[in-house]
Structure formats: C-alpha cells, structure tokens
Design a protein around this motif. Structure first.
Motif, short mmCIF file in Angstrom:
data_model
loop_
_atom_site.label_atom_id
_atom_site.label_comp_id
_atom_site.label_asym_id
_atom_site.label_seq_id
_atom_site.Cartn_x
_atom_site.Cartn_y
_atom_site.Cartn_z
N ASP A 12 3.03 1.23 -9.39
CA ASP A 12 1.70 0.62 -9.35
C ASP A 12 1.51 -0.43 -10.44
N GLY A 20 11.83 4.33 -3.22
CA GLY A 20 10.83 4.80 -4.16
C GLY A 20 11.37 5.04 -5.55
N ASN A 57 -1.64 11.18 2.02
CA ASN A 57 -2.01 9.76 2.03
C ASN A 57 -3.29 9.59 2.84
N TYR A 101 7.18 10.63 -1.77
CA TYR A 101 6.37 11.80 -1.44
C TYR A 101 6.65 12.34 -0.03
N GLU A 116 5.67 -0.55 1.92
CA GLU A 116 5.38 0.80 1.45
C GLU A 116 6.63 1.46 0.92
N ARG A 123 6.78 10.96 2.68
CA ARG A 123 5.94 10.39 3.75
C ARG A 123 6.77 9.90 4.92
N GLY A 158 0.82 -1.20 0.00
CA GLY A 158 0.00 0.00 0.00
C GLY A 158 0.85 1.25 0.00
N SER A 159 0.20 2.40 0.07
CA SER A 159 0.91 3.68 0.01
C SER A 159 1.72 3.93 1.27
N SER A 160 1.09 3.87 2.44
CA SER A 160 1.81 3.98 3.71
C SER A 160 0.89 3.66 4.87
N GLY A 169 -3.26 2.96 -5.82
CA GLY A 169 -2.71 4.25 -5.42
C GLY A 169 -1.49 4.19 -4.52
N VAL A 170 -0.60 3.20 -4.72
CA VAL A 170 0.65 3.18 -3.97
C VAL A 170 1.45 4.45 -4.28
N GLY A 171 1.36 4.87 -5.54
CA GLY A 171 2.00 6.13 -5.93
C GLY A 171 3.24 5.95 -6.77
#
Length: 366
Positions: free
Chosen positions: A94, A65, A16, A44, A40, A46, A7-9, A89-91
């Motif tokens: 994907d 990333g 997020n 971004y 994750e 995060r 997932g994204s975070s 939407g992991v960013g």
C-alpha cells in the motif's frame, strides 16, 4: 478513457468486502465506454477463492503478493493510462503504491486516491503525524471515497486534498436481485460479515445479543473468522458465503441485519455495500443506527433501524411476512430509482471532467 485501477481484488470477495463495490463501479464505467485494467495482488488466498472468472468488463492483472518485481511490472503496465486509481486497503504494497502511482502522471492524465474505508484511514492518519500518506494527499488530483459525507470531505480538505467527493455504495441490478427462497438459508434473521476487530463488539451487541433475547427464532451467520466464536444454540454458522449465494441468503430470511464498523458509525454517512445488495434483492433489512441513513433509505418504510440487540429482537417479534415484503419492496424501488452503480458511474464521470478542467486552468495559471 483508459483507467488503471489498483485495488484489493475484483474477482474475489474472500476477506475483501469491497469486491462488489469495485465490480459495480467498474462494470458501470465500462458500460459508459471506459476501458479499465484492474491490478490486484495474489494475497490472502483470494485467488484460490474466486467468486467470478475474469469479467468481460475489465482486464484483470494479478501480480505476486511477495517481492516487488510483480508490483513494479504492474506499475509499468499502467503507464500511459488517462486515469490511475490507487484504492485504499490493497493489503500489500500500500505505501509503495500510494507513492509510485503519482509517478505515472503525465500531461492530460489524472491520478486519484479512492478510499474504500475513509473513516478508518482518517482516524489512522490523525493518530500518527508521521504517517507517510499525509504528505501524499495534496499531490493527488482528487480523492474519491466509498462514503463518509461532509465529515470525510472536511477531513480530507484539512489534509490538503485538492478535491474530495464521496461515491457511495450502490446496487448492481445484474448481480443482486430477487431470487426464489433457498431452504439452506431459511431463517428469521441473516447476517453476513467477516470477523473484524473494529466490528466484533457491535456484532456482539446487535446480532448475538438479539439471538440470545429471541431464543425461539432462527439466526444465520455467514462470513470468515467466526468458527471459534461461541454462539447461542439458535445461530447457524455457514462460513464464507460466495457472492453467487448472496441473493439466496437475502431472499430466504424474514429479515437481514446490517452491522457497521466502529469508525463508520462514529463518522456517519457510510452505508455498507450489503445494505444496497440486500435492498436489491427485496430483503427487509434491520440496520444498526448511524447518522445519515435517511439519505439512502427511509426508516420505518424502507428499512428498520435498531439502537441495540434488544431493539433488533423487538423488530423481529413485530415483523410479519407481509410487512417484511412491503419494506423490502419499498427498498428495492428506492435503490433502483436513486442508488445504482449506473448513477454512481455518471457521478464519477462528471467529477473527472471537472478535475480535468481544473487541471487545465491550473496549467494555464502556471
């Protein structure tokens, strides 16, 4: 069950909005005896804006990333899981992840796509016949969605999904609950949301128009990206609000506003995470109108519904502290009774058991 979740975070809500959804679902699955590893990317900023340390209810693996070495190692680390989840939407990576998680399937395991923005995903795929995700949908054992109701289920079935089940946002009472008022966030109407292209026009219509129509009221805006947006003088912008302060915001305002994104409103049945968070804090909420709201909270008794910014201002004008407390208390009772992540985790477990049985039947048939 060993669950690998891409997932994204889980640890950062910075740009997020799905973070608290992930936390609620994963914590509740852990409480039911499942072991989750959450993968994750470091993207971004995060990781520089974490809300929480690595939690005790999940193992968190952060991969680079940029470049594919880190994500490739994460995929290899996930091999052997009983359930592999790729969230939308992991960013970053994907398309790669949507394709490669399917290679982790083994006898007795499941691979699921968990769409945390199904209306937007489906609109994107409808608009592009060449979208590579189209061909992958039938290969997943099941699709779980953040919401969307029957329209989303029908659309995924039309794409060939074997099964599609909405798992709605909910409340984690350990995280979102009533707290004392905080003078930093005292206002008549509070609104927390990141600035996004497919929501900005609705924020203009429901929040900024209401502020202009109620010049004697105090408005508070939190979230990323609004720093260069011209605002009425009665709007206080406080920037990114970390998860630890969400309860204080929700409990310090006379009312809290929810404004949904364009695709969520067009589809309906897509309650935002913050709707349940605010209800969990006992906040009186005003929401923009969308189909299906009455399946979660009762309009007029547990939540106020507005068709536009003028209606938001009218609700504020008629709202007394006593009525706000009554609405907030009723919403809190409703979500505790029907809409916690414990309810959602039990639903997910039942869905997975059904998918496992279907997989066995299909194997026997072959």
């Amino acid at each position: 069950m060993r669950i690998a979740f891409f997932g994204s975070s889980l640890v950062s809500a910075y740009w997020n909005g799905a973070a608290t959804y992930y936390r609620g679902i994963v914590r509740a699955l852990h409480a039911r005896g499942h072991h989750v590893t959450f993968y994750e990317p470091d993207a971004y900023e995060r990781q520089r804006h974490r809300d929480i340390p690595d939690p005790d209810y999940a193992r968190v693996v952060v991969y680079a990333g940029e470049g594919t070495d880190g994500v490739s190692r994460a995929l290899e680390d996930a091999r052997g899981a009983d359930l592999v989840v790729k969230a939308s939407g992991v960013g970053v990576f994907d398309e790669l992840l949507e394709r490669e998680v399917l290679a982790l399937r083994r006898p007795g395991s499941l691979v699921a796509f968990w769409d945390v923005d199904a209306p937007a995903t489906l609109e994107r795929v409808r608009a592009d016949e060449a979208d590579p995700f189209r061909a992958l949908v039938p290969r997943y054992d099941l699709v779980l969605t953040y919401g969307g109701g029957d329209p989303v289920v029908a659309a995924y079935h039309a794409l060939g999904a074997r099964a599609c089940v909405p798992v709605y946002n909910a409340l984690d009472p350990a995280t979102h609950h009533p707290v004392p008022r905080d003078a930093r966030f005292a206002c008549d109407l509070a609104f927390l949301a990141n600035r996004l292209p497919d929501r900005e026009a609705r924020v203009d219509a429901f929040f900024f128009r209401a502020a202009a129509a109620a010049a004697d009221r105090r408005f508070l805006l939190g979230g990323n990206g609004w720093h260069d947006r011209p605002m009425p003088a009665n709007v206080a912008y406080v920037g990114h609000v970390y998860t630890g302060d969400h309860n204080a915001v929700n409990c310090s305002a006379l009312a809290v506003l929810n404004v949904h994104r364009d695709s969520m409103v067009r589809n309906g049945w897509s309650p935002a995470t913050r709707l349940f968070e605010a209800a969990g804090a006992g906040a009186c909420q005003i929401t923009d109108a969308w189909q299906g709201i009455d399946e979660f909270l009762e309009p007029g008794r547990e939540i106020l519904v507005a068709e536009d910014g003028d209606a938001v201002a009218a609700h504020l004008d008629a709202l007394t502290p006593a009525r706000a407390r009554a609405i907030g208390d009723a919403a809190l009772r409703r979500v505790l009774a029907s809409h916690t992540y414990a309810h959602r985790a039990a639903q997910v477990e039942a869905v997975l058991e059904g998918a496992e049985r279907a997989d066995v039947v299909e194997a026997i048939a072959r």
